[in-house]
Motif scaffolding. Sequence first.
Motif, short mmCIF file in Angstrom:
data_model
loop_
_atom_site.label_atom_id
_atom_site.label_comp_id
_atom_site.label_asym_id
_atom_site.label_seq_id
_atom_site.Cartn_x
_atom_site.Cartn_y
_atom_site.Cartn_z
N GLN A 41 0.84 -1.19 0.00
CA GLN A 41 0.00 0.00 0.00
C GLN A 41 0.88 1.24 0.00
O GLN A 41 1.84 1.33 0.75
CB GLN A 41 -0.92 0.02 1.23
N GLY A 42 0.56 2.20 -0.91
CA GLY A 42 1.30 3.44 -0.97
C GLY A 42 2.20 3.51 -2.19
O GLY A 42 2.43 2.52 -2.89
N ASN A 43 2.71 4.71 -2.44
CA ASN A 43 3.61 4.94 -3.57
C ASN A 43 5.06 4.85 -3.07
O ASN A 43 5.57 5.75 -2.41
CB ASN A 43 3.35 6.33 -4.17
N LEU A 44 5.71 3.74 -3.41
CA LEU A 44 7.09 3.50 -2.96
C LEU A 44 8.04 3.36 -4.14
O LEU A 44 9.06 2.67 -4.05
CB LEU A 44 7.14 2.24 -2.10
N LEU A 45 7.73 3.99 -5.25
CA LEU A 45 8.55 3.86 -6.45
C LEU A 45 9.96 4.37 -6.26
O LEU A 45 10.91 3.86 -6.86
CB LEU A 45 7.90 4.61 -7.62
N LYS A 46 10.14 5.39 -5.42
CA LYS A 46 11.48 5.94 -5.18
C LYS A 46 12.19 5.22 -4.04
O LYS A 46 13.38 4.96 -4.10
CB LYS A 46 11.38 7.44 -4.88
N GLU A 47 11.44 4.92 -2.98
CA GLU A 47 12.06 4.35 -1.78
C GLU A 47 12.47 2.89 -1.99
O GLU A 47 13.54 2.46 -1.53
CB GLU A 47 11.10 4.45 -0.59
N LEU A 48 11.64 2.12 -2.69
CA LEU A 48 11.88 0.68 -2.80
C LEU A 48 13.16 0.33 -3.57
O LEU A 48 13.95 -0.50 -3.10
CB LEU A 48 10.66 0.01 -3.44
N PRO A 49 13.43 0.94 -4.73
CA PRO A 49 14.70 0.63 -5.42
C PRO A 49 15.92 0.97 -4.58
O PRO A 49 16.90 0.21 -4.56
CB PRO A 49 14.63 1.49 -6.69
N LYS A 50 15.88 2.11 -3.90
CA LYS A 50 17.00 2.51 -3.06
C LYS A 50 17.22 1.52 -1.92
O LYS A 50 18.35 1.15 -1.59
CB LYS A 50 16.74 3.91 -2.49
N PHE A 51 16.12 1.04 -1.35
CA PHE A 51 16.20 0.08 -0.25
C PHE A 51 16.81 -1.24 -0.72
O PHE A 51 17.68 -1.82 -0.05
CB PHE A 51 14.81 -0.15 0.33
N LEU A 52 16.37 -1.73 -1.88
CA LEU A 52 16.89 -3.00 -2.40
C LEU A 52 18.38 -2.90 -2.72
O LEU A 52 19.13 -3.86 -2.56
CB LEU A 52 16.11 -3.40 -3.66
N THR A 53 18.81 -1.72 -3.17
CA THR A 53 20.23 -1.53 -3.49
C THR A 53 21.08 -1.44 -2.23
O THR A 53 22.13 -2.08 -2.11
CB THR A 53 20.41 -0.26 -4.34
N GLU A 54 20.62 -0.65 -1.25
CA GLU A 54 21.42 -0.42 -0.05
C GLU A 54 21.40 -1.61 0.90
O GLU A 54 22.43 -1.96 1.50
CB GLU A 54 20.92 0.84 0.67
N GLU A 55 20.25 -2.24 1.05
CA GLU A 55 20.12 -3.30 2.04
C GLU A 55 20.44 -4.69 1.50
O GLU A 55 20.91 -5.55 2.23
CB GLU A 55 18.70 -3.31 2.63
N TYR A 56 20.20 -4.90 0.20
CA TYR A 56 20.42 -6.23 -0.38
C TYR A 56 21.49 -6.24 -1.46
O TYR A 56 21.77 -7.30 -2.04
CB TYR A 56 19.11 -6.79 -0.93
N GLY A 57 22.07 -5.09 -1.77
CA GLY A 57 23.19 -5.05 -2.70
C GLY A 57 22.83 -5.33 -4.13
O GLY A 57 23.66 -5.79 -4.92
N ILE A 58 21.58 -5.09 -4.52
CA ILE A 58 21.15 -5.35 -5.90
C ILE A 58 21.45 -4.12 -6.75
O ILE A 58 20.98 -3.02 -6.46
CB ILE A 58 19.64 -5.68 -5.96
N ASP A 59 22.24 -4.31 -7.79
CA ASP A 59 22.64 -3.20 -8.65
C ASP A 59 21.39 -2.58 -9.31
O ASP A 59 20.51 -3.32 -9.78
CB ASP A 59 23.60 -3.69 -9.73
N PRO A 60 21.30 -1.25 -9.37
CA PRO A 60 20.12 -0.60 -9.98
C PRO A 60 19.84 -1.04 -11.41
O PRO A 60 18.69 -0.95 -11.86
CB PRO A 60 20.48 0.90 -9.92
N GLN A 61 20.87 -1.50 -12.14
CA GLN A 61 20.62 -1.91 -13.53
C GLN A 61 19.74 -3.15 -13.61
O GLN A 61 19.18 -3.45 -14.66
CB GLN A 61 21.94 -2.18 -14.25
N TYR A 62 19.59 -3.86 -12.48
CA TYR A 62 18.74 -5.05 -12.47
C TYR A 62 17.37 -4.77 -11.83
O TYR A 62 16.66 -5.70 -11.46
CB TYR A 62 19.43 -6.19 -11.72
N ILE A 63 17.04 -3.49 -11.70
CA ILE A 63 15.75 -3.10 -11.15
C ILE A 63 15.03 -2.22 -12.16
O ILE A 63 15.52 -1.14 -12.50
CB ILE A 63 15.91 -2.34 -9.81
N ASP A 64 13.90 -2.67 -12.67
CA ASP A 64 13.10 -1.92 -13.62
C ASP A 64 11.96 -1.24 -12.88
O ASP A 64 11.15 -1.91 -12.23
CB ASP A 64 12.52 -2.83 -14.72
N VAL A 65 11.91 0.08 -12.97
CA VAL A 65 10.86 0.85 -12.31
C VAL A 65 9.90 1.37 -13.36
O VAL A 65 10.30 2.05 -14.30
CB VAL A 65 11.45 2.01 -11.49
N LYS A 66 8.62 1.05 -13.19
CA LYS A 66 7.61 1.47 -14.16
C LYS A 66 6.49 2.16 -13.42
O LYS A 66 6.26 1.92 -12.23
CB LYS A 66 7.05 0.28 -14.95
#
Length: 596
Positions: free
Chosen positions: A568-593
């Motif tokens: 619930q909610g608009n997390l388009l900006k927060e979620l990619p940053k969280f996945l990168t910082e906390e789980y080490g997933i490179d932004p190039q492997y995250i598609d935001v639409k």
Amino acid sequence: MFKKKAEVLTSRPLSGKDVKALKRRVEVSFPDLFPDDIDLLFPAKSEVQLIKMKNRATAYTCNGPSPLFFDPEGRGDLLVPTCYAMWRFPRILDKLYTYSEVSPKVLGGADLFLQGLITPEGGLGHFSAEDLRAVSIPQNAYPFAVGTMEVSSDDVAKTGLKGKGLKLLHHYPDQLWAMGDKSVPNAGFTPVRIFPQDSASNGSAAPAQADVAGLSLSDDSSAQATDGHANADRAAAASTAAAAAPSAAKNEAEEPNSEQASIAAAAAPLSQDELIEVCLLEGLHAVTDGELPMLTSDFYAKHMLPAKPEGASMDIKKSSYKKLSKLLSTFEKKGLLTIKVIHKQDKLASVNREHKLYLGHTSAPAPAGATSAPSASAAAARADAAPSSSGRITVSFSYRVPSSLRPVFGPSAEQDRDALYSEAQVQQALLDYREQQHLAAPGGCIKLDRLLIGGLFNKKEEQKEGDVHPLDDTLKRLLSKLQVYHTISRPTPTGVSETLARGNVKNIVISMEDRMGGRKHLTHLSHVEGFGLDPDELAAVLQKKWSTSCSVNKLPGKTETGKMLDLQGNLLKELPKFLTEEYGIDPQYIDVKTKG
């Protein structure tokens, strides 16, 4: 539709009356073409051929082998432009835009799902089911596929970007394309992926790039400027040998072409032996004990090559070691490292971090005027404070060899038919095969033998034994014939967890849709399983992180097996940053639409 060989049943020239009828049909079907454009496609007194194929499709050529239009069912009710026609006039059809990372799926013949689309600022536009659309990437103006829409824009507005979007009819480099002269519009077109266009790849100025940051993709004026004769000349002049575009993936490391001249040989104070030894030590400092045991080929690609100073050329074959195995064996005898054979594959098992060579090494000296380029893993290992206890996830690619090409890889490939090879190993195998079979040719080329011709070239390509072919294009063709695998490595408190999967990486997808007239929002997160994350465990973490409800549901679609998290909610900006910082997933492997 043209995965298999496009077998021709009959071919006959059209009469003048039939050519006029065809031109009228083109004019009606593609209103964005001007009469002068159609005259360029079908000049006066030209020979237009009608080709009937075994799969019921019909195609039309003009003054050459390249098909310009085709009718998928041969019923006369649908006329579709081929890649050759779309490259001459990119505005012939409205476009859908996808990611460069998604293009390998389409090049393999897969239909394009709505989840793989990039939504421009003005939206996807209005379309009905069965409307024709071309497919391109934002950074390359030329389409690489064409198909019919399986949904309408009204359906998308109601259900969002879910499910199949475009049914593929034709794409580069399928068998319909192979019937033509095999030209490509620029070096971004490779058989395995479409890369951003390099404006320096040809003599003419490249079309202006799309505004990727703002996704302002609706303006095709730059592509239109290349229409007509200039674009036709460029398409005819390009060749598949130019398709040596560099990889855009940040975690992929390439071995330098051993036949290319050294860029800074005169400036580099180190010999090949010295440079290789320095990079070995730099790589040993970069690799962590948690990553061991590691394939020696991965150690070379992930840690030694990135340690090479910028502007320097490193090639083991030009050193006294000749092979990576001999280099590592030499330093194993000195007590610096240990190599073990695990499942018939050489792996770096341990590093003696008390060895005087290890302790005496600080950093790789750079050539004059060059800067050192340490690997990403080395930087992460030496960082004062890592953003996450889990470390950075890395992605590496490997290749499985079909039976027809195993002789290129020697006896080991016959003994272990499931063995996987890195790109560096594939290149080394090709170089070894060239040397063993006495196929070396000057100018960085290779003489073709019966095995290479049968395995890398189709029957329409008139190659003969003894013909000389560029080594870099031979390598590209070889890689395109191998089955791709990817390994996702994720550091954990108990060691490195590795997930091996067939095919290319399936990116994590984050999207958002409006509800209740825009007063509420719902954020979707999918495909996290491929990165070693459990959807249910991640849902609990995210729910606590943002104090919001998070449900886990099965992904829509009959062929989908994964799960989707709905927050619930608009997390388009927060979620990619969280996945990168906390789980080490490179932004190039995250598609935001975004969803309207």
